[in-house]
Structures are given as structure tokens and as C-alpha cells.
Scaffold this active site. Structure first.
Site: not given
Length: 344
Positions: A37, A109, A208, A298-299, A314
Site C-alpha cells: 500500500k 478492525d 486494480r 459460493f463461499k 471498526e
């Protein structure tokens, strides 16, 4: 002040060893994530006791207009979050970072399970929380993750945790001749990127750059690119990381070719088998916001027995209350424009 001197090789090595061996560690609390990052600044703070590091926190620094900043300890800190005294001591070490960068707040978090007791502990201590009963669109990362726990399982018994349909889908893909390979090559990153871009266009998700994925590959030695294919057709690709026993299913995509062959199911099964092979304790599929969307379904086909892991959310330590309140009105609007979770 225990602020990591990034030029001190011995201190950096000691810091890294602590984070990577801690049960509270996360790939996003590793120094390497801060280097990925690189459009953010970063600092790293830690606490010592009897010459040993007992807590640490990697802080990303987002510069804001007017010379101010927001501090963000992604999935931090690296310590027992239920030990409020320890956390407050660690946060005190970050005060100099906050002062130097005119921070409005420090957000963290942790990968810590939600409980009413934990919520009340931090609420009563003066932290601002975005948690169970708040608008989930305000969160930077989903508060609920789908995690498959791998302890005491081999590649056969782990399938008992999948849904019946999930097992059938994997076996069906194998019978249809879908194959999976992995590497760390630029060629496969480019192929993965094409699957990721196709998925993003199909779902109207912001992408990205391919350079971003190469950067992750270069920083993390245990990063792999998986490619699912059938005959001469590339069907799906994924980027996954084994971070010292925690597997992360970071990014994935699928093309518009032969989608009925369910390549993502067999590809994930191969990545899970890698996790079992190296002795990983868990395989993190990442988060979700809605139980009705296809990503969750799906998961869940893999995490049918384990279900969803619900994190605390958070927690914000506020340094400048007035400006924090202004930001809290603007940030939710910005976050609504952020991409959805991008695996799939």
C-alpha cells in the site's frame, strides 16, 4: 517510545518475527502489506516487556486536505484485543504518530469475534464503534467473513464441511476435465488478471492494476497464482497467500468461457488442499455484506458447517472530535462508491 526504526535491521527482524509468529497476526498487519500500500504512508509501533515484544501495530497513514490524516491499522492490532489495558498502552505509543501527521482518528478492525461484552468494553472506554447494528456500508471491510477451519482434516475429510451441492460441483468439474495449476510467473499473473478483469466487467466492479498484483506476489514469498483451465481455454484465476498458517483467498475471477464447468469451485479446492499440505489452520474466503448474493452462496458452499465468522467491526480512537464528525458524514458517501468484495 517504541516506534520501529525501519533502518535498524535487527529491530525490524525482531518486529517481523513477533508479528508473524503471533496467533493475532494477519497478513495485513505485516510490514509487507504497508509496502504494498505504497500510496499510503506507514509507521509501526510496539510494546516491550522484559526485553520481549508483547504487542504491535502497523499503521497506514492516509493524507487528507489541510495537512491532516487518517490512521488505519488494517486488521490490527497484533495482540489480545480483549485486554483493553494492553491495547490502550499500545495506542499510547501511536500518539506521537498521530501528532506528527495531524491525525483526526486512528481506525482499527481486528480479526476478533463479536461479542456484546467486547462491544461494551470499547464503547465504555470512549471508542467510536461501527459494529453489529450500524450501516454496514460504512465499513471499509465486511464485518462478516467466511472462514473454513482446516484443523485435523485431510483433503478428503475437509469435504465433509462443504455443502452437498458444493461437493457435487467439485466432483462434476473434475469429471468434466477442468484442471488447475499454480505458479508465481508473470505469465500466469497476466492470465489471472484477464479473468479478474472479465469478472469485474461482468459485475460492474472497479479493478486494480496488474502491477498491484505483481507487487503482492513480490512481497509475499508464499503467494501463488492459481489458474483453472480446460483444454486450451483459461476459465478462472486466483491469487492466494499462505501467511504463516493463515490462508487468504485474496482476489479471483472467471472468464465468460465454459462457466457451467464451475472452475472456481475446483480451483478453491486445490488451494484448500495446499493449505492442508502446509499445515494451515484456516482458509479465509473473505467477507460478504448480503446473505442473498451469489458471492455469499459460493463461499457458503465451502463453509457450510463452519458458517460465518462475525468480527467486532471498526473501532476508532478520535483525536479531533469536530473534524471526525465532519468526516463521518462524508466517508459513508465515499464508501458507497467503493467496489464490492472482488472474489468470484
Amino acid at each position: 517510545m517504541a516506534l520501529l526504526d525501519k533502518l535498524n535491521t535487527a529491530d525490524v527482524r525482531r518486529y517481523d518475527e513477533f508479528v508473524r509468529s503471533s496467533p493475532y497476526g494477519s497478513m495485513m498487519q505485516d510490514r509487507l502489506w504497508a509496502e504494498v500500500k505504497d500510496d499510503w504512508g506507514n509507521e509501526h509501533v510496539y510494546l516491550e516487556q522484559d526485553g520481549e515484544i508483547i504487542a504491535a501495530m502497523s499503521i497506514l497513514i492516509k493524507r487528507l486536505p489541510g495537512g491532516f490524516s487518517m490512521l488505519y491499522a488494517t486488521r490490527g492490532p497484533v495482540c489480545d484485543i480483549t485486554d483493553l489495558t494492553l491495547v490502550q498502552r499500545l495506542l499510547k505509543e501511536a500518539d506521537s504518530v498521530a501528532k506528527k501527521h495531524k491525525a483526526i482518528m486512528l481506525k482499527f478492525d481486528p480479526e476478533a469475534a463479536y461479542s456484546d461484552e467486547l462491544y461494551d468494553l470499547y464503547k465504555n472506554a470512549g471508542f467510536q464503534l461501527t459494529s453489529k447494528d450500524d450501516d454496514q456500508e460504512k465499513l471499509i471491510q465486511p464485518r462478516k467473513n467466511m472462514i473454513l477451519f482446516l484443523d485435523d482434516h485431510d483433503e478428503e475429510t475437509i469435504m465433509t464441511k462443504f455443502s452437498k451441492k458444493g461437493r457435487s460441483t467439485i466432483r462434476g468439474a473434475i469429471k468434466k476435465g477442468v484442471q488447475v495449476r499454480y505458479s508465481r510467473s508473470d505469465e500466469d499473473i497476466e492470465l489471472f488478471y484477464e479473468t479478474y478483469r472479465a469478472m469485474s466487467e461482468r459485475n460492474n466492479i472497479t479493478t486494480r492494476s496488474v502491477e498491484y498484483f505483481k507487487k503482492i506476489r513480490d512481497k509475499y514469498e508464499e503467494a501463488r497464482i492459481y489458474i483453472a483451465y480446460h483444454e486450451d481455454d483459461i476459465l478462472a484465476g486466483a491469487l492466494t497467500i499462505n501467511y504463516h498458517g493463515k490462508m487468504y483467498y485474496l482476489y479471483a475471477g472467471s472468464t465468460n468461457v465454459k462457466r457451467n464447468m464451475n472452475p472456481n469451485h475446483i480451483m478453491n479446492y486445490e488451494m484448500i488442499k495446499w493449505g492442508i499440505e502446509v499445515g494451515a489452520t484456516q482458509y479465509d474466503f473473505g467477507g460478504f455484506f448480503e446473505v442473498s448474493d451469489g458471492l455469499y452462496i459460493f463461499k457458503k458452499s465451502f463453509c457450510d458447517k463452519d458458517g460465518a465468522t462475525e468480527y467486532i467491526g471498526e473501532l476508532d480512537k478520535v483525536y479531533k472530535p469536530f473534524m471526525y464528525n465532519v468526516l463521518e458524514k462524508v466517508i459513508p458517501m465515499v464508501k458507497r462508491l467503493r467496489k464490492k468484495p472482488s472474489q468470484g
